[in-house]
Write a protein that holds these residues in place. Structure first.
Motif, PDB file in Angstrom:
ATOM      1  N   UNK A 157       0.817  -1.218   0.000  1.00 24.89           N
ATOM      2  CA  UNK A 157       0.000   0.000   0.000  1.00 24.89           C
ATOM      3  C   UNK A 157       0.854   1.273   0.000  1.00 24.89           C
ATOM      4  N   UNK A 158       2.153   1.131  -0.139  1.00 21.67           N
ATOM      5  CA  UNK A 158       3.044   2.288  -0.136  1.00 21.67           C
ATOM      6  C   UNK A 158       3.017   3.006  -1.481  1.00 21.67           C
ATOM      7  N   UNK A 159       2.611   4.275  -1.471  1.00 26.14           N
ATOM      8  CA  UNK A 159       2.670   5.086  -2.689  1.00 26.14           C
ATOM      9  C   UNK A 159       4.114   5.344  -3.107  1.00 26.14           C
ATOM     10  N   UNK A 160       5.008   5.480  -2.122  1.00 29.67           N
ATOM     11  CA  UNK A 160       6.417   5.731  -2.432  1.00 29.67           C
ATOM     12  C   UNK A 160       7.021   4.560  -3.203  1.00 29.67           C
ATOM     13  N   UNK A 161       6.684   3.341  -2.805  1.00 27.03           N
ATOM     14  CA  UNK A 161       7.184   2.167  -3.519  1.00 27.03           C
ATOM     15  C   UNK A 161       6.697   2.157  -4.959  1.00 27.03           C
ATOM     16  N   UNK A 162       5.426   2.524  -5.167  1.00 21.04           N
ATOM     17  CA  UNK A 162       4.888   2.601  -6.526  1.00 21.04           C
ATOM     18  C   UNK A 162       5.634   3.652  -7.342  1.00 21.04           C
ATOM     19  N   UNK A 163       5.921   4.786  -6.706  1.00 24.96           N
ATOM     20  CA  UNK A 163       6.625   5.869  -7.395  1.00 24.96           C
ATOM     21  C   UNK A 163       8.014   5.407  -7.840  1.00 24.96           C
ATOM     22  N   UNK A 164       8.703   4.708  -6.976  1.00 29.24           N
ATOM     23  CA  UNK A 164      10.039   4.201  -7.350  1.00 29.24           C
ATOM     24  C   UNK A 164       9.949   3.178  -8.485  1.00 29.24           C
ATOM     25  N   UNK A 165       8.934   2.349  -8.455  1.00 27.42           N
ATOM     26  CA  UNK A 165       8.825   1.275  -9.439  1.00 27.42           C
ATOM     27  C   UNK A 165       8.372   1.762 -10.809  1.00 27.42           C
ATOM     28  N   UNK A 166       7.561   2.833 -10.848  1.00 28.76           N
ATOM     29  CA  UNK A 166       6.957   3.252 -12.115  1.00 28.76           C
ATOM     30  C   UNK A 166       7.514   4.557 -12.670  1.00 28.76           C
ATOM     31  N   UNK A 167       7.930   5.508 -11.826  1.00 30.46           N
ATOM     32  CA  UNK A 167       8.390   6.812 -12.315  1.00 30.46           C
ATOM     33  C   UNK A 167       9.887   7.036 -12.153  1.00 30.46           C
ATOM     34  N   UNK A 168      10.420   6.778 -10.971  1.00 28.34           N
ATOM     35  CA  UNK A 168      11.820   7.122 -10.692  1.00 28.34           C
ATOM     36  C   UNK A 168      12.769   6.043 -11.212  1.00 28.34           C
ATOM     37  N   UNK A 169      12.734   5.836 -12.507  1.00 27.74           N
ATOM     38  CA  UNK A 169      13.554   4.837 -13.186  1.00 27.74           C
ATOM     39  C   UNK A 169      13.847   5.354 -14.591  1.00 27.74           C
ATOM     40  N   UNK A 170      14.604   4.596 -15.366  1.00 24.88           N
ATOM     41  CA  UNK A 170      14.965   5.019 -16.711  1.00 24.88           C
ATOM     42  C   UNK A 170      15.545   6.430 -16.663  1.00 24.88           C
ATOM     43  N   UNK A 171      15.129   7.319 -17.532  1.00 21.10           N
ATOM     44  CA  UNK A 171      15.668   8.684 -17.539  1.00 21.10           C
ATOM     45  C   UNK A 171      15.289   9.450 -16.275  1.00 21.10           C
ATOM     46  N   UNK A 172      14.101   9.171 -15.724  1.00 24.24           N
ATOM     47  CA  UNK A 172      13.627   9.899 -14.541  1.00 24.24           C
ATOM     48  C   UNK A 172      14.310   9.453 -13.252  1.00 24.24           C
ATOM     49  N   UNK A 173      15.205   8.470 -13.316  1.00 21.08           N
ATOM     50  CA  UNK A 173      15.924   8.030 -12.116  1.00 21.08           C
ATOM     51  C   UNK A 173      16.792   9.148 -11.544  1.00 21.08           C
ATOM     52  N   UNK A 174      17.109  10.157 -12.354  1.00 28.01           N
ATOM     53  CA  UNK A 174      17.951  11.263 -11.886  1.00 28.01           C
ATOM     54  C   UNK A 174      17.183  12.287 -11.058  1.00 28.01           C
ATOM     55  N   UNK A 175      15.863  12.203 -11.019  1.00 26.57           N
ATOM     56  CA  UNK A 175      15.070  13.165 -10.250  1.00 26.57           C
ATOM     57  C   UNK A 175      15.302  12.981  -8.754  1.00 26.57           C
ATOM     58  N   UNK A 176      15.031  14.040  -7.998  1.00 26.43           N
ATOM     59  CA  UNK A 176      15.180  13.984  -6.535  1.00 26.43           C
ATOM     60  C   UNK A 176      13.831  13.702  -5.895  1.00 26.43           C
ATOM     61  N   UNK A 177      13.748  12.631  -5.127  1.00 26.70           N
ATOM     62  CA  UNK A 177      12.527  12.302  -4.399  1.00 26.70           C
ATOM     63  C   UNK A 177      12.467  13.096  -3.100  1.00 26.70           C
ATOM     64  N   UNK A 178      11.360  13.786  -2.886  1.00 26.38           N
ATOM     65  CA  UNK A 178      11.093  14.480  -1.622  1.00 26.38           C
ATOM     66  C   UNK A 178      10.168  13.572  -0.821  1.00 26.38           C
ATOM     67  N   UNK A 179      10.634  12.978   0.265  1.00 27.14           N
ATOM     68  CA  UNK A 179       9.844  11.939   0.940  1.00 27.14           C
ATOM     69  C   UNK A 179       8.664  12.494   1.737  1.00 27.14           C
ATOM     70  N   UNK A 180       7.623  11.674   1.818  1.00 28.75           N
ATOM     71  CA  UNK A 180       6.485  11.958   2.698  1.00 28.75           C
ATOM     72  C   UNK A 180       6.323  10.850   3.740  1.00 28.75           C
ATOM     73  N   UNK A 181       7.363  10.038   3.898  1.00 30.21           N
ATOM     74  CA  UNK A 181       7.337   8.993   4.928  1.00 30.21           C
ATOM     75  C   UNK A 181       8.736   8.829   5.481  1.00 30.21           C
ATOM     76  N   UNK A 182       8.811   8.598   6.778  1.00 33.41           N
ATOM     77  CA  UNK A 182      10.060   8.222   7.444  1.00 33.41           C
ATOM     78  C   UNK A 182       9.681   7.253   8.559  1.00 33.41           C
TER      79      UNK A 182
END
Length: 223
Positions: free
Chosen positions: A77-102
């Motif tokens: 149910x983690x949105x952050x995990x989904x974001x890493x798996x679907x967006x922050x990869x390929x060319x977009x892996x260089x983007x900076x993630x601003x976390x909403x969970x710790x």
């Protein structure tokens, strides 16, 4: 509010991805960094897939979620995990993630730390939102325990909210931050959600929280 109707979902996702990328590129022509704020859930997954492959100066883009369930990335149910798996990869892996969970038992335990990170990425350049059939957006749920405060013009950037419909405690950007976005897109599919967003336009924000962004939003809808 403007409304864009597409013949099918695939076309909508491709067109929206191109529009988001264009808005980010234009922002990066005149400023050092840009911020892309996106929803969790399964609906935006195809948009993430397309965006991750597009040419963009991703190293100058901050990416953050509208909201997050208070669960670790090991949870399905983690949105952050989904974001890493679907967006922050390929060319977009260089983007900076601003976390909403710790890691912490409750969101209040890390709220100030997470708020500082969010403040560093404001204002939002491109905001993409979803909406539930109950007319919630981000984690601004009707009936949430602190909804009135989260909708106010004096709300902090980030709040922890709890609502029966939300399941876990949530951390969410507040309405003030959403309303200050340079570009705002709401992505919905199906007849039920189209009817809901049309109904929301005539209801108070406390009953239909999505109404808080309708004046600045472009609604993207496909059957």
């Amino acid at each position: 509010m403007s409304f864009v109707e597409y013949p099918d979902r695939e076309l909508m996702m491709v067109a929206l991805s191109d529009r988001i990328a264009s808005q980010l590129r234009r922002a990066l022509e005149v400023q050092e960094r840009a911020t892309l704020c996106v929803p969790g859930g399964t609906t935006p997954g195809p948009v993430f897939d397309v965006l991750s492959e597009l040419e963009l100066d991703w190293a100058r883009v901050d990416v953050l979620l509208n909201d997050e369930r208070w669960v670790g990335e090991e949870s399905p149910r983690s949105n952050t995990a989904l974001l890493r798996a679907r967006l922050l990869r390929n060319k977009a892996a260089a983007a900076r993630l601003v976390p909403l969970y710790a890691p912490a038992p409750q969101p209040e335990d890390r709220l100030e730390e997470l708020s500082e990170g969010v403040r560093s990425a404001l204002p939002l350049t491109v905001l993409v939102l979803g909406m539930g059939a109950d007319m919630h957006t981000a984690s601004l749920f009707p009936g949430a325990d602190k909804l009135e405060e989260a909708l106010s013009d004096t709300a902090p950037e980030v709040m922890a909210l709890r609502a029966e419909a939300a399941g876990e405690p949530r951390i969410t950007l507040t309405a003030r931050v959403l309303r200050e976005a340079m570009h705002c897109h709401i992505v919905i599919t199906g007849a039920e959600k189209r009817a809901a967003i049309e109904r929301a336009a005539n209801l108070p924000e406390i009953e239909a929280p999505v109404r808080t962004v309708l004046p600045i939003a472009t609604i993207h809808w496909a059957p």
